[in-house]
Design a protein around this motif. Sequence first.
Motif, PDB file in Angstrom:
ATOM      1  N   LYS A 167     -17.384 -11.480  16.715  1.00 56.46           N
ATOM      2  CA  LYS A 167     -17.165 -10.340  17.676  1.00 56.46           C
ATOM      3  C   LYS A 167     -17.499 -10.402  19.083  1.00 56.46           C
ATOM      4  O   LYS A 167     -17.125  -9.522  19.986  1.00 56.46           O
ATOM      5  CB  LYS A 167     -17.385  -8.935  17.272  1.00 56.46           C
ATOM      6  N   SER A 168     -18.406 -11.180  19.415  1.00 58.00           N
ATOM      7  CA  SER A 168     -18.956 -11.445  20.920  1.00 58.00           C
ATOM      8  C   SER A 168     -18.529 -12.689  21.501  1.00 58.00           C
ATOM      9  O   SER A 168     -19.025 -12.822  22.641  1.00 58.00           O
ATOM     10  CB  SER A 168     -20.620 -11.233  21.034  1.00 58.00           C
ATOM     11  N   LYS A 169     -17.622 -13.523  21.084  1.00 57.33           N
ATOM     12  CA  LYS A 169     -17.447 -14.751  21.394  1.00 57.33           C
ATOM     13  C   LYS A 169     -17.082 -14.969  22.871  1.00 57.33           C
ATOM     14  O   LYS A 169     -17.250 -15.516  23.712  1.00 57.33           O
ATOM     15  CB  LYS A 169     -16.348 -15.463  20.368  1.00 57.33           C
ATOM     16  N   GLN A 170     -15.966 -13.816  23.392  1.00 53.15           N
ATOM     17  CA  GLN A 170     -15.268 -13.717  24.679  1.00 53.15           C
ATOM     18  C   GLN A 170     -16.372 -13.445  25.781  1.00 53.15           C
ATOM     19  O   GLN A 170     -16.571 -14.187  26.691  1.00 53.15           O
ATOM     20  CB  GLN A 170     -14.117 -12.808  24.770  1.00 53.15           C
ATOM     21  N   ALA A 171     -17.397 -12.206  25.158  1.00 52.98           N
ATOM     22  CA  ALA A 171     -18.323 -12.091  26.104  1.00 52.98           C
ATOM     23  C   ALA A 171     -19.279 -13.097  26.229  1.00 52.98           C
ATOM     24  O   ALA A 171     -20.029 -13.253  27.339  1.00 52.98           O
ATOM     25  CB  ALA A 171     -19.013 -10.856  25.404  1.00 52.98           C
ATOM     26  N   GLN A 172     -19.562 -13.767  25.316  1.00 56.63           N
ATOM     27  CA  GLN A 172     -20.624 -14.719  25.630  1.00 56.63           C
ATOM     28  C   GLN A 172     -20.263 -15.872  26.435  1.00 56.63           C
ATOM     29  O   GLN A 172     -21.110 -16.479  27.319  1.00 56.63           O
ATOM     30  CB  GLN A 172     -20.912 -15.622  24.015  1.00 56.63           C
ATOM     31  N   SER A 173     -18.790 -16.372  26.301  1.00 56.93           N
ATOM     32  CA  SER A 173     -18.327 -17.265  27.162  1.00 56.93           C
ATOM     33  C   SER A 173     -18.471 -16.788  28.844  1.00 56.93           C
ATOM     34  O   SER A 173     -18.667 -17.588  29.546  1.00 56.93           O
ATOM     35  CB  SER A 173     -17.033 -17.778  26.710  1.00 56.93           C
ATOM     36  N   GLN A 174     -18.150 -15.769  28.711  1.00 57.34           N
ATOM     37  CA  GLN A 174     -18.066 -14.818  30.100  1.00 57.34           C
ATOM     38  C   GLN A 174     -19.453 -14.905  30.764  1.00 57.34           C
ATOM     39  O   GLN A 174     -19.620 -15.270  31.929  1.00 57.34           O
ATOM     40  CB  GLN A 174     -17.774 -13.473  30.102  1.00 57.34           C
ATOM     41  N   LEU A 175     -20.493 -14.726  29.801  1.00 54.09           N
ATOM     42  CA  LEU A 175     -22.023 -14.571  30.330  1.00 54.09           C
ATOM     43  C   LEU A 175     -22.168 -15.957  30.826  1.00 54.09           C
ATOM     44  O   LEU A 175     -23.035 -16.198  31.912  1.00 54.09           O
ATOM     45  CB  LEU A 175     -22.873 -14.083  29.171  1.00 54.09           C
ATOM     46  N   ALA A 176     -21.935 -16.926  29.945  1.00 48.99           N
ATOM     47  CA  ALA A 176     -22.377 -18.220  30.369  1.00 48.99           C
ATOM     48  C   ALA A 176     -21.718 -18.625  31.680  1.00 48.99           C
ATOM     49  O   ALA A 176     -22.371 -19.480  32.547  1.00 48.99           O
ATOM     50  CB  ALA A 176     -21.833 -19.192  29.317  1.00 48.99           C
ATOM     51  N   GLN A 177     -20.435 -18.397  31.686  1.00 50.09           N
ATOM     52  CA  GLN A 177     -19.614 -18.658  33.049  1.00 50.09           C
ATOM     53  C   GLN A 177     -20.280 -18.201  34.313  1.00 50.09           C
ATOM     54  O   GLN A 177     -20.352 -18.639  35.549  1.00 50.09           O
ATOM     55  CB  GLN A 177     -18.243 -18.372  33.011  1.00 50.09           C
ATOM     56  N   LEU A 178     -20.758 -16.672  34.200  1.00 47.61           N
ATOM     57  CA  LEU A 178     -21.205 -16.212  35.255  1.00 47.61           C
ATOM     58  C   LEU A 178     -22.694 -16.633  35.820  1.00 47.61           C
ATOM     59  O   LEU A 178     -22.914 -17.072  36.850  1.00 47.61           O
ATOM     60  CB  LEU A 178     -21.361 -14.600  34.925  1.00 47.61           C
ATOM     61  N   ILE A 179     -23.637 -17.118  34.526  1.00 52.31           N
ATOM     62  CA  ILE A 179     -24.933 -17.481  35.093  1.00 52.31           C
ATOM     63  C   ILE A 179     -24.755 -18.947  35.600  1.00 52.31           C
ATOM     64  O   ILE A 179     -25.476 -19.067  36.507  1.00 52.31           O
ATOM     65  CB  ILE A 179     -25.527 -17.875  33.366  1.00 52.31           C
ATOM     66  N   MET A 180     -23.827 -19.663  35.413  1.00 53.14           N
ATOM     67  CA  MET A 180     -23.588 -21.130  36.021  1.00 53.14           C
ATOM     68  C   MET A 180     -22.964 -20.922  37.304  1.00 53.14           C
ATOM     69  O   MET A 180     -22.670 -22.231  37.861  1.00 53.14           O
ATOM     70  CB  MET A 180     -23.080 -21.946  35.005  1.00 53.14           C
ATOM     71  N   THR A 181     -22.586 -19.836  37.711  1.00 54.79           N
ATOM     72  CA  THR A 181     -22.007 -19.912  39.318  1.00 54.79           C
ATOM     73  C   THR A 181     -23.321 -20.209  40.106  1.00 54.79           C
ATOM     74  O   THR A 181     -24.363 -19.893  40.022  1.00 54.79           O
ATOM     75  CB  THR A 181     -21.275 -18.469  39.738  1.00 54.79           C
ATOM     76  N   LYS A 182     -22.966 -20.809  41.484  1.00 54.27           N
ATOM     77  CA  LYS A 182     -23.828 -21.026  42.256  1.00 54.27           C
ATOM     78  C   LYS A 182     -24.232 -19.778  42.831  1.00 54.27           C
ATOM     79  O   LYS A 182     -25.798 -19.710  43.247  1.00 54.27           O
ATOM     80  CB  LYS A 182     -23.142 -21.777  43.581  1.00 54.27           C
ATOM     81  N   GLU A 183     -23.579 -18.931  43.082  1.00 52.64           N
ATOM     82  CA  GLU A 183     -23.935 -17.503  43.761  1.00 52.64           C
ATOM     83  C   GLU A 183     -25.086 -16.998  42.971  1.00 52.64           C
ATOM     84  O   GLU A 183     -26.067 -16.417  43.421  1.00 52.64           O
ATOM     85  CB  GLU A 183     -22.921 -16.525  43.938  1.00 52.64           C
TER      86      GLU A 183
END
Length: 413
Positions: free
Chosen positions: A307-323
């Motif tokens: 149930k958290s798979k989309q949110a997990q991917s979203q969080l990983a993506q945000l963390i890896m932004t340069k900003e």
Amino acid sequence: MKILHLIASAICMLSLELKAEELEVIHWWTSGGEVKSVNSLKKMFISSGHTWKDSKIIGGGGENANKALMQRISSGDSPGVVQLKSASIPHWGSMGALQEVNRTAVNQKWDNILPTEVSRGLKYKGSYVSVPLNVHRINWIWMNAAVMNKINAKAPSSFKELFETLEAIKSKTKVLPIAHGGQSWQDATLFEQVLLAIAGIDTYRGMFIDLDATVAKSAKVLKVFRVIRKLTTFMADDRKGLDWDKATKQVIEGRAAMQFMGDWAKGEFLSAGLQPGRDFICWVTPGLEGFIYTIDAFAFFKTKENKSKQAQSQLAQLIMTKEFQREFNKRKGSIPARTDVLLNGFDNCAKQSAKDFSRTANKGLLAPSFAHGNAQPSDIQGALIEVISLFMSSSMPPEMGRDRLISVLEEFE
């Protein structure tokens, strides 16, 4: 911070069709500087359209969080994200508990923007199951500049100079020379710093990576125990149980002169409004060259019905932004895990750390932190730390301390 919200909003616009999800995050960031850092990620994630369920677990340098995680996994109620050290990943991976985020990693080209030393610890059987927020350096000494100026002392370049400085502080001021919390992980943090500085990278790896008891029988390791024993004479007798950030506060307020601690301590200085160079000094533990590192990372766990798979991917993506890597690490005291993040606006301590990380990586002098769970799984780590902490909290002779450590290493050979 405004830039971070814009990024989060943009990512949200790209995923409007995705269903908002709640993501529970277990972590042990509870000090002032840590809370400010993780809140920047929390706000960014919420701006992307999901809900962050904060599960802070206090104390133990992550030990208490690991115990809570085991209980949750055993009861079939896995959280979506857990702050986890790399040495623990094989354990949870073997249980089938980890959720891979390879699609996000491929899209953002993690293999190209992360150092090999970092990416290796984020994978299980070749798949990314964890995302790095930073790289922390362990072998730092943090000094109160006013106290050092009072005795006309410079940052020491050897342990001989260090002890001369400590003696001067003890005899000429009413300030505690070394702030140290008598908790087992803090004892191990000091020990690994002194071990690398005096015995060198080969001995460090031989003991804490290869678990080679023969290496620990050297005269250099006995010297490490003797240096540690001498250092304890400059610490408070009532230090047992003192949290690391309370020890840092002693240095911040000028009640203590220095602290041996990783660069998350810098986050506390910055949070208190102090400036490096002016109010406090960052100095690499003197001795042989090397860089002890630990990585703050969030590991992803399989939840009920994914149930958290989309949110997990979203969080990983945000963390890896340069900003995000820039803003988070400026607050946390660490350096970005990504190699392509410019350090404009970072202080000189961070810039030195990044430079040293690159140089020591090229020279083969990086050392994963044993004290902070990057070298051995928790059972081996715990057995070794127990010996070190018992030695530091008692009057045990250095010879006996070394012999006990050798015995533990022999058990795991």
